[in-house]
Design an enzyme around this catalytic site. Sequence first.
Site, short mmCIF file in Angstrom:
data_model
loop_
_atom_site.label_atom_id
_atom_site.label_comp_id
_atom_site.label_asym_id
_atom_site.label_seq_id
_atom_site.Cartn_x
_atom_site.Cartn_y
_atom_site.Cartn_z
N ARG A 1 9.36 43.18 30.74
CA ARG A 1 8.29 42.24 30.41
C ARG A 1 7.58 41.72 31.66
O ARG A 1 6.38 41.43 31.64
CB ARG A 1 8.86 41.07 29.61
N ASN B 1 3.06 47.83 78.15
CA ASN B 1 2.92 46.46 77.66
C ASN B 1 2.10 46.51 76.37
O ASN B 1 0.88 46.52 76.40
CB ASN B 1 2.19 45.60 78.70
N TYR C 1 -0.86 39.79 88.87
CA TYR C 1 0.39 40.24 88.25
C TYR C 1 0.31 41.71 87.84
O TYR C 1 -0.64 42.16 87.20
CB TYR C 1 0.71 39.40 87.00
N PHE D 1 1.10 40.75 74.10
CA PHE D 1 2.15 41.73 73.85
C PHE D 1 3.23 41.21 72.91
O PHE D 1 4.12 41.95 72.49
CB PHE D 1 2.83 42.12 75.18
N HIS E 1 12.34 51.37 83.13
CA HIS E 1 12.22 50.76 81.82
C HIS E 1 12.50 51.74 80.68
O HIS E 1 12.56 51.33 79.51
CB HIS E 1 10.81 50.16 81.64
N GLU F 1 11.22 35.67 80.27
CA GLU F 1 10.79 36.09 78.94
C GLU F 1 11.78 35.49 77.95
O GLU F 1 12.71 36.15 77.49
CB GLU F 1 10.72 37.62 78.88
N TYR G 1 13.38 40.81 31.08
CA TYR G 1 12.44 40.55 32.17
C TYR G 1 12.10 41.81 32.96
O TYR G 1 10.98 41.96 33.46
CB TYR G 1 13.02 39.52 33.14
#
Length: 505
Positions: free
Chosen positions: A280, A194, A52, A326, A82, A411, A277
């Site tokens: 405190r 990646n 791959y 990834f 990309h 994916e 609060y």
Amino acid sequence: MITLTGNDLSLEQINEVLFANKKVTASMKSMEAVQKSREAVEKIVSESRVVYGITTGFGKFSDVLIDKKHVLDLQLNLIRSHACGVGDPFPEVVSKATVLLRANALLKGYSGIRPIIIETLLALVNSDIIPVIPQQGSLGASGDLAPLSHLALVLIGEGEVFYKGQRINSLAALQKEGILPVTLEAKEGLALINGTQAMTAMGVVGYLEAENLAFQSEIIASMTMEALNGIMDAFAEEVQTARGYKQQIETAERIRHYLSDSLLTTRQGELRVQDAYSLRCIPQVHGASWQVLDYVKEKLEIEMNAATDNPLIFDEGKKVISGGNFHGQPIAFAMDFMKLAVAELANISERRIERLVNPQLNDLPPFLSPRPGLQSGAMIMQYAAASLVSENKTLAHPASVDSIPSSANQEDHVSMGTIASRHAYQIIQNVRRVLAIELVCAMQAVEIRGISNMATYTKAFYEKGREHVPSITVDRIFSKDIENAAEWLKTLTFNQFLNEQLKKA
């Protein structure tokens, strides 16, 4: 000089590279591992093995075999196609951290890239050639594909960079520094993109700012304690140890230290029996935020030294395994958690601001106004703080619970970790402004109480603060004061302030 090994980069070292301009180099041993991993890739290509991303397409195209003569085209096409990031660029410091983290991850020797790729990445860091990386467009699984593609463009002489205060073409910047662009070979494009480095870099920069803010919030809260004649009994050591949380104990200890010689704080029963609060419970609330920050730090330091690309190469190429390192889920959760922790520092700060300005809750002039009625004083500062706190509640919605399938459902589960880290950073900027407002109000209030009665530490912090925000003697454009105070807090390293006080003592 910091030597990267791929295994032991710390947040302190990243801080030195990003903010002290420390230079970086790669360890020889790690580079040897990189070279062996590269030889395994070259053998795979020469044997035309089906692996791959080396001899196949990507994502849904993983079943498409690529002829050996097109291996270089495959990597170049990957980076160009990309590079789909959109929106404003990441802050320069984040992009620089991204380059550093990508180099460190590749040094682990599981990625099959040539040493020249790492050498070029480190040259970018050391020359302050910073890729222009759009913030939006990453799903946070399959790595930060879009952001890291914009980083990879710079290595091949394409895309844009920030260089010496300008945004210019990357090739021009490389030429000025004598850096040769690279031609990506088998697997190198995939190895570069990646990974989780964009979300991790954003998280690292956010964490470093958040940690500093958390320390600052404690001394600002201490000044508010003085302004409101706060009761110190609630900070007693035995109260904290009775519950047992380390961070709560440490927070209370620091505040006792800051206020140890104050003449403005009180004991229970002197003026009242209990505080609200927001005063405190400072150790309990701030301490809980510290618990989260400690968790975030642990996850970031693991991810900074993690192999997060795919496939990974083991046993000198005998094993090439497609996995899912990834996937950004660990960082997505950490960033969503950090959002809550930091936002809560502003939530409780805004309530202290209300107690500083509301005449029904204190004996100070209404809204700390120099002439109540004619002048509004700090009235609308509390509005601004409330607005920022409300905005944080929207930004704190967890990004990690969302997932949209991509690449034709190959994916089919993603982390949205980069969105989480970006929103965490936005929250941190808002929190700093809320704390700046509390600081402005607290400084005004302690003036009314009497500066000479302040504790040594808070008085020193007050004097530093007054260099940036003058006393309120008449209504003015308070937006400028808030921004000036926030900018000072951003540039102030709190440990440095403490060390200065120790030297004086």
